[in-house]
Design a protein around this motif. Structure first.
Motif, PDB file in Angstrom:
ATOM      1  N   LEU A 130      19.685  29.838  22.770  1.00  0.00           N
ATOM      2  CA  LEU A 130      19.888  29.088  23.602  1.00  0.00           C
ATOM      3  C   LEU A 130      20.725  27.752  22.935  1.00  0.00           C
ATOM      4  O   LEU A 130      21.511  27.470  23.412  1.00  0.00           O
ATOM      5  CB  LEU A 130      18.738  28.322  24.477  1.00  0.00           C
ATOM      6  N   ALA A 131      20.040  27.478  21.556  1.00  0.00           N
ATOM      7  CA  ALA A 131      20.908  26.370  21.056  1.00  0.00           C
ATOM      8  C   ALA A 131      22.144  26.887  20.238  1.00  0.00           C
ATOM      9  O   ALA A 131      23.309  26.449  20.386  1.00  0.00           O
ATOM     10  CB  ALA A 131      19.906  25.800  19.977  1.00  0.00           C
ATOM     11  N   TYR A 132      21.914  28.242  19.883  1.00  0.00           N
ATOM     12  CA  TYR A 132      22.967  28.845  19.037  1.00  0.00           C
ATOM     13  C   TYR A 132      24.306  28.977  20.060  1.00  0.00           C
ATOM     14  O   TYR A 132      25.460  28.959  19.613  1.00  0.00           O
ATOM     15  CB  TYR A 132      22.803  29.971  18.524  1.00  0.00           C
ATOM     16  N   SER A 133      23.979  29.312  21.256  1.00  0.00           N
ATOM     17  CA  SER A 133      25.049  29.814  22.232  1.00  0.00           C
ATOM     18  C   SER A 133      25.484  28.357  23.069  1.00  0.00           C
ATOM     19  O   SER A 133      26.530  28.541  23.683  1.00  0.00           O
ATOM     20  CB  SER A 133      24.430  30.637  23.354  1.00  0.00           C
ATOM     21  N   GLY A 134      25.023  27.258  22.549  1.00  0.00           N
ATOM     22  CA  GLY A 134      25.601  26.067  23.244  1.00  0.00           C
ATOM     23  C   GLY A 134      25.004  25.811  24.776  1.00  0.00           C
ATOM     24  O   GLY A 134      25.208  24.797  25.119  1.00  0.00           O
ATOM     25  N   MET A 135      24.036  26.664  25.054  1.00  0.00           N
ATOM     26  CA  MET A 135      23.599  26.462  26.548  1.00  0.00           C
ATOM     27  C   MET A 135      22.810  25.196  26.450  1.00  0.00           C
ATOM     28  O   MET A 135      22.545  24.671  27.534  1.00  0.00           O
ATOM     29  CB  MET A 135      22.565  27.576  26.848  1.00  0.00           C
ATOM     30  N   THR A 136      22.089  24.746  25.299  1.00  0.00           N
ATOM     31  CA  THR A 136      21.282  23.267  25.410  1.00  0.00           C
ATOM     32  C   THR A 136      22.440  22.346  25.459  1.00  0.00           C
ATOM     33  O   THR A 136      21.875  21.027  25.690  1.00  0.00           O
ATOM     34  CB  THR A 136      20.653  23.310  24.018  1.00  0.00           C
ATOM     35  N   LYS A 137      23.590  22.170  25.474  1.00  0.00           N
ATOM     36  CA  LYS A 137      24.570  21.316  25.689  1.00  0.00           C
ATOM     37  C   LYS A 137      25.207  21.077  26.967  1.00  0.00           C
ATOM     38  O   LYS A 137      25.862  22.154  27.373  1.00  0.00           O
ATOM     39  CB  LYS A 137      25.703  21.183  24.495  1.00  0.00           C
ATOM     40  N   GLN A 138      24.736  20.111  27.911  1.00  0.00           N
ATOM     41  CA  GLN A 138      24.971  20.135  29.285  1.00  0.00           C
ATOM     42  C   GLN A 138      26.584  20.485  29.366  1.00  0.00           C
ATOM     43  O   GLN A 138      26.976  20.728  30.209  1.00  0.00           O
ATOM     44  CB  GLN A 138      24.304  19.097  29.892  1.00  0.00           C
ATOM     45  N   GLU A 139      27.429  19.564  28.557  1.00  0.00           N
ATOM     46  CA  GLU A 139      28.946  19.550  28.635  1.00  0.00           C
ATOM     47  C   GLU A 139      29.326  21.030  28.502  1.00  0.00           C
ATOM     48  O   GLU A 139      30.077  21.411  29.271  1.00  0.00           O
ATOM     49  CB  GLU A 139      29.448  18.560  27.625  1.00  0.00           C
ATOM     50  N   ILE A 140      28.877  21.745  27.835  1.00  0.00           N
ATOM     51  CA  ILE A 140      29.379  23.236  27.653  1.00  0.00           C
ATOM     52  C   ILE A 140      29.114  24.111  28.830  1.00  0.00           C
ATOM     53  O   ILE A 140      29.946  24.754  29.076  1.00  0.00           O
ATOM     54  CB  ILE A 140      28.651  23.712  26.440  1.00  0.00           C
ATOM     55  N   VAL A 141      27.906  23.719  29.542  1.00  0.00           N
ATOM     56  CA  VAL A 141      27.605  24.328  30.758  1.00  0.00           C
ATOM     57  C   VAL A 141      28.503  24.058  31.532  1.00  0.00           C
ATOM     58  O   VAL A 141      29.217  24.954  32.575  1.00  0.00           O
ATOM     59  CB  VAL A 141      26.163  24.369  31.006  1.00  0.00           C
ATOM     60  N   LEU A 142      28.939  22.583  31.934  1.00  0.00           N
ATOM     61  CA  LEU A 142      29.778  22.055  32.883  1.00  0.00           C
ATOM     62  C   LEU A 142      31.111  22.680  32.643  1.00  0.00           C
ATOM     63  O   LEU A 142      32.034  22.859  33.582  1.00  0.00           O
ATOM     64  CB  LEU A 142      29.582  20.696  32.966  1.00  0.00           C
ATOM     65  N   ASN A 143      31.677  22.726  31.310  1.00  0.00           N
ATOM     66  CA  ASN A 143      32.778  23.355  30.941  1.00  0.00           C
ATOM     67  C   ASN A 143      32.963  24.856  31.837  1.00  0.00           C
ATOM     68  O   ASN A 143      33.997  25.277  32.200  1.00  0.00           O
ATOM     69  CB  ASN A 143      33.124  23.052  29.500  1.00  0.00           C
ATOM     70  N   PHE A 144      32.027  25.466  31.498  1.00  0.00           N
ATOM     71  CA  PHE A 144      31.997  26.918  31.956  1.00  0.00           C
ATOM     72  C   PHE A 144      32.171  26.819  33.607  1.00  0.00           C
ATOM     73  O   PHE A 144      33.116  27.551  34.059  1.00  0.00           O
ATOM     74  CB  PHE A 144      30.664  27.639  31.753  1.00  0.00           C
ATOM     75  N   LEU A 145      31.224  26.148  34.009  1.00  0.00           N
ATOM     76  CA  LEU A 145      31.135  26.022  35.833  1.00  0.00           C
ATOM     77  C   LEU A 145      32.903  25.540  36.261  1.00  0.00           C
ATOM     78  O   LEU A 145      33.206  25.898  37.129  1.00  0.00           O
ATOM     79  CB  LEU A 145      30.323  25.257  36.266  1.00  0.00           C
ATOM     80  N   ARG A 146      33.431  24.736  35.326  1.00  0.00           N
ATOM     81  CA  ARG A 146      34.679  24.250  35.682  1.00  0.00           C
ATOM     82  C   ARG A 146      36.047  25.302  35.350  1.00  0.00           C
ATOM     83  O   ARG A 146      36.939  24.686  35.451  1.00  0.00           O
ATOM     84  CB  ARG A 146      35.092  22.832  35.173  1.00  0.00           C
ATOM     85  N   PHE A 147      35.484  26.485  34.700  1.00  0.00           N
ATOM     86  CA  PHE A 147      36.582  27.428  34.024  1.00  0.00           C
ATOM     87  C   PHE A 147      37.181  27.064  32.878  1.00  0.00           C
ATOM     88  O   PHE A 147      38.305  27.285  32.640  1.00  0.00           O
ATOM     89  CB  PHE A 147      37.195  27.950  35.500  1.00  0.00           C
ATOM     90  N   ASP A 148      36.783  26.041  32.230  1.00  0.00           N
ATOM     91  CA  ASP A 148      37.414  25.448  31.006  1.00  0.00           C
ATOM     92  C   ASP A 148      37.040  26.636  30.023  1.00  0.00           C
ATOM     93  O   ASP A 148      37.878  26.365  28.902  1.00  0.00           O
ATOM     94  CB  ASP A 148      37.108  23.910  30.937  1.00  0.00           C
TER      95      ASP A 148
END
Lengths: 135, 152
Positions: free
Chosen positions: A19-37
């Motif tokens: 989870l940490a390696y993939s960036g999932m533990t960083k909320q900003e990265i998850v939000l970037n995904f959901l915004r298609f960035d």
């Protein structure tokens, strides 16, 4: 301490490391995904699901039962209105905060202290769900 | 589309899958995450829902799974992480409100990104497929709407 609990702890270490390696533990990265960035997050769930697919569907062809006992049984559940209503509510919360349960727990290991607030409210949400059940 | 490349995502996902698979091959348990809230509440609430047999039976290993996840992220932070310890800049009200909905929703749905998204899809469960499409759609729409009104 029984061996089953040690097994889940050790597996959990891999889970949290991934989870940490993939960036999932960083909320900003998850939000970037959901915004298609940044669509990379598809590969997290995809990669994990493909590996787990092999464990659930292929390994039992070669082993009668799990090494420490128990049964091999796929995770199949019945579709109800609550499945979809709950998923809808979860998705809105995910989109607001970038947190999901596993990634929020793991992110404590990165020193991401504000997520303690998020986790406290997850417990409150889970408690409110229990309040809806009679008894 | 992929400003950071796909390597960290794919490798991270495979490592997550190896953790879930290890637990399954050793114990037959599905290492899913959101049930942890319900099983942990069984230590504190006498309500029938939390005292259901499976919640009491699973609370030990689910706590160990959560502690393992924290340990794993800590190991990553101390070894490979380019940023080291890290703190989110997302507003506290968003963590709180989002957390409330995540806790309620995942428990109502009986699964989250891991329960439906990893273990459910890996089990070829159509229930989980519908759940994943629903929370992905809701998350994408919510994040876009917030961006429209200037909450990013």
């Amino acid at each position: 301490m029984n061996t089953r609990n040690i097994a889940t702890y050790v597996g959990g270490i891999l889970f949290g490391f991934g989870l940490a390696y993939s960036g999932m533990t960083k909320q900003e990265i998850v939000l970037n995904f959901l915004r298609f960035d940044d669509l990379g997050l598809m590969f997290v769930m995809g990669g994990a699901a493909v590996v787990t697919f092999l464990a659930i569907n292929v390994v039992p062809k070669f082993m009668a039962q799990p090494l420490l006992g128990g049964l091999f049984k796929p995770r199949i559940s019945v579709l109800t209105r609550n499945t979809l209503l709950g998923a809808l509510i979860f998705g809105v919360g995910w989109g607001i905060s970038g947190q999901c349960p596993g990634s929020a727990v793991a992110s404590l290991g990165m020193g991401n202290w504000p997520v303690i607030i998020g986790l406290a409210f997850m417990f409150i949400g889970a408690y409110l769900r229990g309040m809806l059940v009679k008894g | 589309m992929f400003p950071l490349g796909i390597e960290p995502y794919l490798v991270g996902g495979v490592i997550i899958g190896l953790g879930v698979s290890l637990i399954y091959v050793l114990t037959g348990l599905h290492a899913t995450q959101s049930s942890f809230f319900t099983t942990t509440l069984s230590w504190f609430s006498k309500r029938v829902h939390f005292q259901e047999e499976r919640n009491v039976k699973e609370r030990d290993w689910r706590l160990m799974l959560a502690l393992g996840c924290i340990t794993g992220a800590l190991i990553y932070t101390l070894t490979l992480s380019p940023t080291g310890f890290w703190v989110t800049g997302v507003d506290l009200w968003r963590l709180a409100l989002g957390g409330l909905l995540v806790g309620f929703g995942t428990r109502l749905s009986n699964g989250c990104t891991s329960g439906h998204g990893i273990s459910g899809l890996a089990s070829l469960s159509t229930t989980s497929l519908y759940a994943v499409l629903t929370f992905m759609g809701a998350g994408i729409i919510t994040a876009h709407l917030l961006e429209l009104v200037g909450v990013v």
